[in-house]
Design an enzyme around this catalytic site. Structure first.
Site, short mmCIF file in Angstrom:
data_model
loop_
_atom_site.label_atom_id
_atom_site.label_comp_id
_atom_site.label_asym_id
_atom_site.label_seq_id
_atom_site.Cartn_x
_atom_site.Cartn_y
_atom_site.Cartn_z
N HIS A 56 0.85 -1.19 0.00
CA HIS A 56 0.00 0.00 0.00
C HIS A 56 0.89 1.24 0.00
CE1 HIS A 56 -3.31 -2.53 2.18
NE2 HIS A 56 -3.24 -2.80 0.89
N MET A 74 -2.03 -2.50 8.55
CA MET A 74 -3.29 -2.25 9.21
C MET A 74 -4.44 -2.79 8.37
SD MET A 74 -5.07 -0.85 11.68
CE MET A 74 -3.96 0.26 12.56
N ASP A 105 -6.84 -6.35 4.48
CA ASP A 105 -6.52 -6.63 3.08
C ASP A 105 -5.52 -7.78 3.00
OD1 ASP A 105 -6.48 -6.36 0.31
OD2 ASP A 105 -4.89 -4.86 0.34
#
Length: 354
Positions: free
Chosen positions: A192, A285, A288
């Site tokens: 990410h 976090m 996903d």
């Protein structure tokens, strides 16, 4: 009542300090306990206020943000969110900050007013909340590591490694790739990260890793000794045809709250490679990657989760473990060797399931 998150803002711009302070202070559960215009002031403010999170500019007088970050992580580990510009130089600095141990970064807009600033401030507040949950340890010099050896079976053209990460992932991906052999199986990664940072991230990894590293492009063929990183804001999908594996880049909605999504990558690897794949989920976090890793596990792939003890944020690995998707959990230092070892034990991994 839960105690407020205590924040110190460090930025050489008085306007930026005041604007950030005004917006952050309006957020419930967050309290700005100090501001500083340079690292020397920040050091005194941090000693006095003991903050939960520090926001840190990159370019400042007397000492730059990266040098100060090194000192924080060595002497007084504290969650730090970097605030940097969108220039290419700034991107490189931000990647370096994430490697040193910054929890996350936020890009400054061009100028300090208008919608761009409001959007940046909103993003920063969200990352401050995440940073406040981070687990940090004292940084120590890492011993030099020689690249691992590629096991015989791992050299097969059908083998594939897929890695997913979020908060804390930049440093972990660097450490994993640093000991990968130059002839390792192809590795595909979804981290990410904003699109402006991905090229700098890939370029830096390419300089310091034995395998070559590049941003994944449409139609790129997966070959041994190469690492492919999902471009920012687009999904990376792996497909298989008679010639082997290739990258496909997809637009479309966010999945599991993210684009690129680890779930999208893992699900595609489950379909394309099945038991010929190894899946690894690192610090991050949220959830996903949990459903995608379960698809890999059910397809016969060997799945590894990072142990809580070495995670910055034990969100994604926890979600994958709770879903029954993780065959084995390991601290980060043991994961690279296990990734390669798995290919010499293909078919045996279910005996090591939870």
């Amino acid at each position: 009542m839960t105690r407020s998150i205590r924040v110190v803002i460090v930025d050489d711009s008085s306007l930026m300090r005041e604007m950030l302070k005004a917006i952050i202070s309006e957020e419930p559960g967050i309290e700005v306990v100090g501001v500083a215009r340079d690292p020397y002031e920040a050091r005194d403010v941090m000693k006095r206020t003991n903050p939960d999170v520090v926001t840190l500019d990159v370019e400042m007088p007397r000492m730059d943000g990266l040098s100060f970050l090194e000192k924080i992580m060595t002497l007084r580990p504290t969650p730090v969110v970097m605030v940097s510009s969108l220039t290419q130089e700034g991107s490189e600095a931000t990647i370096r900050a994430l490697e040193i141990g910054a929890v996350d970064c936020v890009a400054k807009p061009d100028g300090s007013e208008g919608h761009g600033f409001e959007a940046m401030a909103h993003e920063l507040v969200g990352k401050i909340r995440i940073a406040a949950t981070a687990r940090l340890s004292m940084r120590r010099p890492k011993p030099a590591s020689s690249p691992l050896q590629t096991p015989r079976r791992a050299g097969s053209g059908t083998r594939l490694i897929a890695i997913g990460a979020s908060t804390g992932g930049v440093e972990r991906i660097r450490d994993v790739l640093a000991v990968m052999p130059a002839d390792c199986p192809p590795i595909v990664i979804t981290q990410h990260m904003g699109p402006s940072y991905v090229p700098s991230f890939a370029a830096r990894l390419d300089r310091i890793s034995p395998p070559s590293v590049e941003v994944a492009t449409q139609g790129a063929r997966l070959v041994q000794g190469k690492v492919y990183i999902a471009p920012g804001d687009r999904h990376l999908v792996i497909i298989r045809d008679p010639q082997g594996y290739s990258c496909h880049i997809q637009d479309g909605p966010a999945v599991s709250g993210h684009r690129p999504s680890v779930d999208v990558l893992f699900s595609s690897v489950a379909k394309a490679a099945g038991a010929n794949a190894v899946g690894v989920i690192l610090s991050g976090m949220g959830r996903d990657g949990a459903s995608g890793m379960l698809a890999m596990h059910d397809a016969g792939a060997y799945t590894i989760g990072e142990q809580e003890s070495s995670c910055v944020v034990y969100g994604m690995p926890r979600a994958a473990r709770e879903a029954g998707a993780v065959a084995v959990e390991l601290p980060l230092a043991q994961i690279p060797a296990e990734m390669l070892r798995a290919f010499d034990a293909i078919g045996e991994h279910r005996t090591r399931a939870n």
